[in-house]
Design an enzyme around this catalytic site. Structure first.
Site, PDB file in Angstrom:
ATOM      1  CE  LYS A   1       5.809  33.866  26.481  1.00 33.53           C
ATOM      2  NZ  LYS A   1       5.222  35.116  27.098  1.00 33.53           N
TER       3      LYS A   1
ATOM      4  N   GLY B   1       6.945  36.745  20.263  1.00 31.82           N
ATOM      5  CA  GLY B   1       7.290  38.161  20.091  1.00 31.82           C
ATOM      6  C   GLY B   1       6.070  39.030  19.837  1.00 31.82           C
TER       7      GLY B   1
ATOM      8  CD1 TRP C   1      10.093  44.217  20.195  1.00 32.88           C
ATOM      9  CD2 TRP C   1      10.969  42.174  19.824  1.00 32.88           C
ATOM     10  NE1 TRP C   1      11.413  44.364  19.843  1.00 32.88           N
ATOM     11  CE2 TRP C   1      11.976  43.145  19.610  1.00 32.88           C
ATOM     12  CE3 TRP C   1      11.288  40.824  19.654  1.00 32.88           C
ATOM     13  CZ2 TRP C   1      13.273  42.782  19.223  1.00 32.88           C
ATOM     14  CZ3 TRP C   1      12.578  40.474  19.281  1.00 32.88           C
ATOM     15  CH2 TRP C   1      13.550  41.444  19.064  1.00 32.88           C
TER      16      TRP C   1
ATOM     17  CG  HIS D   1      -1.750  33.937  20.974  1.00 39.23           C
ATOM     18  ND1 HIS D   1      -0.646  34.540  20.417  1.00 39.23           N
ATOM     19  CD2 HIS D   1      -1.705  34.237  22.306  1.00 39.23           C
ATOM     20  CE1 HIS D   1       0.027  35.181  21.367  1.00 39.23           C
ATOM     21  NE2 HIS D   1      -0.600  35.019  22.513  1.00 39.23           N
TER      22      HIS D   1
ATOM     23  NE  ARG E   1      11.735  33.400  20.705  1.00 39.02           N
ATOM     24  CZ  ARG E   1      11.776  33.741  21.985  1.00 39.02           C
ATOM     25  NH1 ARG E   1      10.644  33.845  22.673  1.00 39.02           N
ATOM     26  NH2 ARG E   1      12.923  33.993  22.584  1.00 39.02           N
TER      27      ARG E   1
ATOM     28  CB  SER F   1       9.717  31.655  25.173  1.00 39.80           C
ATOM     29  OG  SER F   1       9.084  32.819  25.603  1.00 39.80           O
TER      30      SER F   1
ATOM     31  CB  VAL G   1      10.903  48.211  20.303  1.00 40.97           C
ATOM     32  CG1 VAL G   1       9.773  49.191  20.039  1.00 40.97           C
ATOM     33  CG2 VAL G   1      11.846  48.129  19.111  1.00 40.97           C
TER      34      VAL G   1
ATOM     35  CG  ASP H   1      18.356  45.664  28.680  1.00 41.26           C
ATOM     36  OD1 ASP H   1      17.881  44.547  28.987  1.00 41.26           O
ATOM     37  OD2 ASP H   1      19.571  45.860  28.487  1.00 41.26           O
TER      38      ASP H   1
ATOM     39  CG  MET I   1       9.957  46.967  24.866  1.00 39.65           C
ATOM     40  SD  MET I   1       9.427  45.886  23.518  1.00 39.65           S
ATOM     41  CE  MET I   1       7.934  45.139  24.183  1.00 39.65           C
TER      42      MET I   1
ATOM     43  NE  ARG J   1      12.285  32.819  29.248  1.00 48.64           N
ATOM     44  CZ  ARG J   1      13.367  32.193  28.798  1.00 48.64           C
ATOM     45  NH1 ARG J   1      14.249  31.726  29.643  1.00 48.64           N
ATOM     46  NH2 ARG J   1      13.562  31.995  27.494  1.00 48.64           N
ATOM     47  CE  LYS J   2      18.101  33.030  30.449  1.00 53.55           C
ATOM     48  NZ  LYS J   2      18.804  31.761  30.181  1.00 53.55           N
TER      49      LYS J   2
HETATM   50  P1  A3P Z   1      11.701  34.888  26.287  1.00 54.76           P
HETATM   51  O1  A3P Z   1      10.804  34.132  27.195  1.00 54.76           O
HETATM   52  O2  A3P Z   1      12.551  33.985  25.454  1.00 54.76           O
HETATM   53  O3  A3P Z   1      12.506  35.919  26.974  1.00 54.76           O
HETATM   54  P2  A3P Z   1       5.038  37.082  23.516  1.00 54.76           P
HETATM   55  O4  A3P Z   1       4.962  38.555  23.601  1.00 54.76           O
HETATM   56  O5  A3P Z   1       4.561  36.522  22.220  1.00 54.76           O
HETATM   57  O6  A3P Z   1       4.413  36.441  24.707  1.00 54.76           O
HETATM   58  O7  A3P Z   1       6.588  36.688  23.536  1.00 54.76           O
HETATM   59  C1  A3P Z   1       7.358  36.838  24.699  1.00 54.76           C
HETATM   60  C2  A3P Z   1       8.799  36.586  24.359  1.00 54.76           C
HETATM   61  O8  A3P Z   1       9.286  37.695  23.563  1.00 54.76           O
HETATM   62  C3  A3P Z   1       9.688  36.529  25.585  1.00 54.76           C
HETATM   63  O9  A3P Z   1      10.770  35.662  25.228  1.00 54.76           O
HETATM   64  C4  A3P Z   1      10.137  37.970  25.707  1.00 54.76           C
HETATM   65  O10 A3P Z   1      11.274  38.172  26.492  1.00 54.76           O
HETATM   66  C5  A3P Z   1      10.410  38.266  24.228  1.00 54.76           C
HETATM   67  N1  A3P Z   1      10.478  39.712  23.946  1.00 54.76           N
HETATM   68  C6  A3P Z   1       9.543  40.644  24.170  1.00 54.76           C
HETATM   69  N2  A3P Z   1      10.006  41.867  23.831  1.00 54.76           N
HETATM   70  C7  A3P Z   1      11.269  41.687  23.386  1.00 54.76           C
HETATM   71  C8  A3P Z   1      12.286  42.566  22.893  1.00 54.76           C
HETATM   72  N3  A3P Z   1      12.099  43.865  22.826  1.00 54.76           N
HETATM   73  N4  A3P Z   1      13.468  42.016  22.508  1.00 54.76           N
HETATM   74  C9  A3P Z   1      13.680  40.684  22.580  1.00 54.76           C
HETATM   75  N5  A3P Z   1      12.745  39.799  23.042  1.00 54.76           N
HETATM   76  C10 A3P Z   1      11.562  40.299  23.440  1.00 54.76           C
END
Ligand code: A3P
Length: 310
Positions: A45, A47, A50, A112, A134, A142, A243, A246, A248, A272-273
């Site tokens: 969690k 990123g 991302w 991970h 993070r 998250s 990237v 919104d 993604m 999520r957010k």
């Molecule tokens: P949140 O739950 O805070 O929204 P991982 O990929 O390691 O599982 O991480 C997931 C987290 O990264 C989620 O956080 C997800 O929304 C956030 N995330 C993924 N892509 C993103 C982007 N382009 N911009 C911002 N946050 C992103």
């Protein structure tokens, strides 16, 4: 801790893990990394998706358009240690096999694992590794929402219990504190490691971007220099747009909507957010104080600094 068919955590070489990520341990340990592989390593969690997507676009975005529309990110970037066979939930995923079967150059692979679990061939081959960290508060929030919706994860229980478990590292993949510190230490003697922060990747469309010297494009620049890629300003701008959260979230190839029943989007979406500072909507004042006190005890290395707000 578990409910229904949710798994239990157990102690695996001193780290709390669940069986789906240890079942193929021997084979993963024997995995043959190559010098031109790229490994993305994170605590869950942070990123991962991302940065996986950024890596994929940097390497393949221009020359393989079909890949962008037909292959979900979790297939492009295999999750090395994941081993799940649950046909009834539509899930059959053996990351080590998928990584071995990759035909791309480079092979981009996700883990991970805490640093001490990484297969030794990665170090021997001097493979490029990208680590994304993070801040712990947002990471915890998250992870909590992920554990609610990801049916293969241990049940999260109440937020107040979850909060306590995070502090003592009773999470899948163990302690956040050990994870981020372990990888940070590794940077000292392994130069092919690029350590980046979720908070730096967030696009800030104001003067603040200059004050904090932060935005997606800058991080893409740093990443491409590390990877030895030359990226034109146009391509960097294009990737920066692709990237954003919104984009993604609305992209079926990156939002995990194609995964099947392993995630219940009615409980919470994967995307999520995507914010820095959402912890403020979850932490009580007392929890925040307890957290900060505990954090100071655990995070002694002043060179590793996180931002919990933007
Ligand atoms: P949140 O739950 O805070 O929204 P991982 O990929 O390691 O599982 O991480 C997931 C987290 O990264 C989620 O956080 C997800 O929304 C956030 N995330 C993924 N892509 C993103 C982007 N382009 N911009 C911002 N946050 C992103």
């Amino acid at each position: 801790m578990s409910s229904g068919d949710r798994p239990e955590l157990y102690d695996f070489h001193g780290v709390q893990m669940m069986p789906a990520f240890t079942a193929t341990w021997e084979r993963v340990q024997k995995f043959q990394a190559r010098p031109d592989d790229v490994l993305i390593a994170t605590y869950p969690k942070s990123g991962t998706t991302w940065v996986s997507y950024i890596l994929d676009l940097l390497h393949f975005g221009q020359n393989d358009p079909e890949r962008q529309t037909s292959l979900p990110i979790y297939q492009r970037v295999p999750f090395l240690e994941m081993a799940v066979s649950k046909p009834e939930k539509g899930t059959n995923y053996f990351g080590v096999d998928m990584a071995n079967e990759l035909t791309t150059k480079p092979r981009i692979i996700k883990t991970h694992y805490p640093v001490q679990f990484v297969p030794k061939s990665f170090w021997e081959q001097n493979t490029k590794i990208v680590y994304v960290a993070r801040n712990a508060k947002d990471n915890m929030v998250s992870f909590y929402h992920f554990d609610r919706m990801a049916t293969m994860e241990p049940a999260p229980g109440e937020w107040s219990d979850y909060f306590q478990r995070f502090l003592v590292g009773k999470m899948n993949y163990g302690s956040w504190y050990d994870h981020v510190n372990g990888w940070w230490q590794k940077k000292r003697n392994y130069s092919n490691l690029h350590y980046m922060f979720f908070e730096d990747l967030v696009e800030v469309k104001s003067l603040l971007a200059f004050v904090f010297w932060q935005n997606t494009g800058l991080e893409i620049d740093k990443l491409s220099r590390f990877l030895g890629l030359s990226v034109t300003p146009e391509i960097r701008q294009q990737i920066t747009g692709q990237v954003q959260f919104d984009q993604m979230k609305n992209n079926a190839m990156t939002n995990y909507s194609t995964l099947g029943e392993a995630m219940d989007f009615k409980v919470s979406p994967f995307m999520r957010k995507g914010k820095v500072g959402d912890w403020k909507n979850h932490f009580t004042v007392a929890q925040n104080e307890e957290f900060d006190e505990d954090y100071e005890q655990k995070m002694k290395d002043a060179t590793l600094q996180f931002r919990t707000v933007v």
